[in-house]
Design a protein around this motif. Structure first.
Motif, PDB file in Angstrom:
ATOM      1  N   ALA A  11      31.487  42.644  19.840  1.00  9.51           N
ATOM      2  CA  ALA A  11      31.308  41.291  20.375  1.00  9.51           C
ATOM      3  C   ALA A  11      30.032  40.665  19.825  1.00  9.51           C
ATOM      4  CB  ALA A  11      31.253  41.340  21.899  1.00  9.51           C
ATOM      5  N   GLY A  12      30.052  39.347  19.706  1.00 12.48           N
ATOM      6  CA  GLY A  12      28.872  38.659  19.201  1.00 12.48           C
ATOM      7  C   GLY A  12      29.121  37.175  19.073  1.00 12.48           C
TER       8      GLY A  12
ATOM      9  N   LEU B  64      16.169  35.460  17.724  1.00 13.23           N
ATOM     10  CA  LEU B  64      17.629  35.564  17.705  1.00 13.23           C
ATOM     11  C   LEU B  64      18.055  36.401  16.509  1.00 13.23           C
ATOM     12  CD1 LEU B  64      17.138  33.158  19.613  1.00 13.23           C
ATOM     13  CD2 LEU B  64      19.083  32.003  18.543  1.00 13.23           C
ATOM     14  N   HIS B  65      18.753  37.495  16.773  1.00 15.66           N
ATOM     15  CA  HIS B  65      19.297  38.328  15.698  1.00 15.66           C
ATOM     16  C   HIS B  65      20.754  37.925  15.488  1.00 15.66           C
ATOM     17  CE1 HIS B  65      21.481  42.140  14.465  1.00 15.66           C
ATOM     18  NE2 HIS B  65      20.742  41.829  13.420  1.00 15.66           N
TER      19      HIS B  65
ATOM     20  N   GLY C 298      22.668  38.717  18.797  1.00 23.95           N
ATOM     21  CA  GLY C 298      23.948  38.038  18.654  1.00 23.95           C
ATOM     22  C   GLY C 298      24.997  38.849  17.932  1.00 23.95           C
ATOM     23  N   ARG C 299      24.667  40.074  17.543  1.00 20.71           N
ATOM     24  CA  ARG C 299      25.638  40.931  16.843  1.00 20.71           C
ATOM     25  C   ARG C 299      25.829  42.291  17.505  1.00 20.71           C
ATOM     26  NH1 ARG C 299      29.057  37.855  14.095  1.00 20.71           N
ATOM     27  NH2 ARG C 299      27.983  36.354  12.749  1.00 20.71           N
TER      28      ARG C 299
ATOM     29  N   MET D 264      25.328  39.426  24.213  1.00 27.25           N
ATOM     30  CA  MET D 264      26.519  38.848  24.827  1.00 27.25           C
ATOM     31  C   MET D 264      27.397  39.945  25.434  1.00 27.25           C
ATOM     32  SD  MET D 264      27.572  36.053  21.969  1.00 27.25           S
ATOM     33  CE  MET D 264      26.794  34.436  21.913  1.00 27.25           C
ATOM     34  N   GLY D 265      27.766  39.743  26.695  1.00 29.47           N
ATOM     35  CA  GLY D 265      28.705  40.656  27.345  1.00 29.47           C
ATOM     36  C   GLY D 265      28.121  41.976  27.777  1.00 29.47           C
TER      37      GLY D 265
END
Length: 447
Positions: A263-264, A395-396, A423-424, A442-443
């Motif tokens: 997820a990302g 932010l990655h 983000g990854r 995320m998630g």
């Protein structure tokens, strides 16, 4: 007599295919209508960053000291037609401006320009990603325009290159798909691909329509899988679950597999987004639009992830505004091992934050020049450390190995606030938290 190969179009696909054909032992002549591309190839320079490609070009481009000389370049259509037995058409098929549909003008122009000079038997092979039904129409056009008439055949041979692995995927493909209408066309393509076939690469013979559908179907499936796990990330956030553990559990099911379940911020690049949209458009033209309505949601989920990352970043710097806040963005390309920023989620997020008043500084190992062309008003740093200096949030957004190997303590010493948004979903949360960082992805749970 050994086959002679031509490659029309020397962008990402064409340059790689031409170099690989020379590596396999063929005499190759490549054509492009852009002089700057021809000049670059003659100097052994690749049109983009792709691991191993420049080494392959320098090994084979004629005129470079020590090369095999098997690869030459030209801008002369008559020379191409006279030289080749098998002509590979590798030109771009972008999305039409303001539409979902595919722009076929480059393919049509290349086919027409070649056909007018084909005075002997030849096999023309399309490798571009095109709407199903295109090959039928182009085959008729070739027969109409070529002086050799019916002795000029068309075949379709879709490419399955992964950016960052294009050389390997061309020399050692996981499958070869050919859409043919005659035993002669099949025989010629078996001869072209004799080396990978001998290594055990499956050779799938199909009709035109099926061959055209393979690439768009594959990209649609991959896009669906990525958007599925990103949709599950949204559910995990609402329910308090961990999408990384969920993905691991799902991946153990051999019917599902682990790949493309991270997820990302979603997919981008020059293929997946435009290919699924063109597929939807073509299905509508065929009266089968209901079959692909799910792809609209796949596209929607994907685009929504970018906005969600912007929201997470805004929350991380106070929740109201980016004004006066410094934001470090690690990554500009749509994926690692590439300099491609086309429809890059990373660059899109950086641009959105900048437009909302944030002071954004971007660093990417290979994509800086291309990123500047798209977003010249963003700030750019020469290293990750410089990008992070004074940042209120990091932010990655592109999963380069360089970023996974960063020292969180070293970055923490120069950041204004130790908050990182992954983000990854590839950074080690424990490692970053042990260095005093607030880590979010995320998630996934916040702690």
């Amino acid at each position: 007599m050994a086959l002679k190969i031509t490659v029309i179009g020397t962008g990402y696909l064409g340059a790689t295919h031409a170099a690989a054909m020379a590596e396999l032992g063929f005499e190759v002549l490549a054509l492009d209508v852009a002089k700057e591309k021809i000049d670059a190839l003659r100097a052994g320079r690749a049109p983009m960053y792709e691991p191993g490609l420049e080494e392959l070009l320098r090994r084979h481009v004629s005129g470079i000291e020590g090369s095999s000389g098997r690869l030459r370049v030209t801008m002369d259509w008559a020379e191409i037609a006279d030289f080749g037995d098998v002509h590979f058409v590798c030109v771009n098929t972008p999305q039409k401006q303001g539409e979902y549909a595919c722009d076929m003008s480059y393919v049509e122009s290349a086919m027409d320009s070649l056909a007018k000079h084909l005075g002997k038997a030849a096999l023309v092979v399309g490798k571009s990603t095109v709407p199903v039904g295109s090959a039928d129409r182009l085959a008729a056009r070739l027969a109409e325009l070529a002086p050799a008439g019916g002795e000029v055949e068309l075949a379709w041979n879709p490419e399955f290159l992964r950016e960052g692995f294009a050389v390997e995927d061309t020399l050692h493909p996981d499958r070869i798909v050919v859409g043919v209408r005659s035993e002669r066309a099949e025989r010629l393509l078996r001869e072209v691909y004799a080396s990978p076939i001998a290594e055990g690469t499956p050779f799938v013979v199909a009709d035109f329509a099926t061959a055209e559908l393979v690439k768009t179907s594959a990209n649609s499936f991959l896009a669906t899988k990525i958007s599925f796990i990103n949709a599950m990330a949204e559910v995990c956030e609402a329910a308090g679950g961990d999408v990384a553990t969920l993905a691991e559990a799902l991946g153990h099911d051999e019917r599902i597999g682990r790949k493309f379940l991270r997820a990302g911020i979603g997919f981008g690049g020059g293929c997946l987004p435009k290919d699924i949209r063109a597929f939807m458009a073509r299905a509508g033209e065929l009266g089968a639009d209901q079959a692909l309505t799910f792809l609209r949601e796949v596209d929607s989920v994907n685009m929504r992830r970018r906005g969600h990352m912007v929201d997470m970043a805004r929350e991380a710097v106070g929740g109201e505004s980016f004004l006066g806040k410094r934001v470090a963005v690690l990554g500009a390309t749509f994926k690692p091992d590439s300099d491609d920023v086309r429809d890059s989620p990373a660059l899109n997020v950086a641009g959105q934050i900048h437009l909302q008043g944030g002071q954004v500084t971007v660093y990417d190992p290979k994509g800086m020049d291309n990123a500047r062309l798209v977003f010249p008003t963003l700030g750019y740093a020469t290293s990750a450390l410089e990008a992070v200096r004074g940042a209120d949030v990091v932010l990655h957004l592109t999963e380069w190995r360089e970023f996974r190997d960063l020292d969180p303590a070293e970055l923490g010493a120069v950041a204004s606030v130790r908050t990182v948004l992954d983000g990854r979903n590839v950074l080690d949360p424990a490692r970053w938290r042990d260095a005093g960082w607030t880590y979010r992805a995320m998630g996934r749970p916040n702690a």
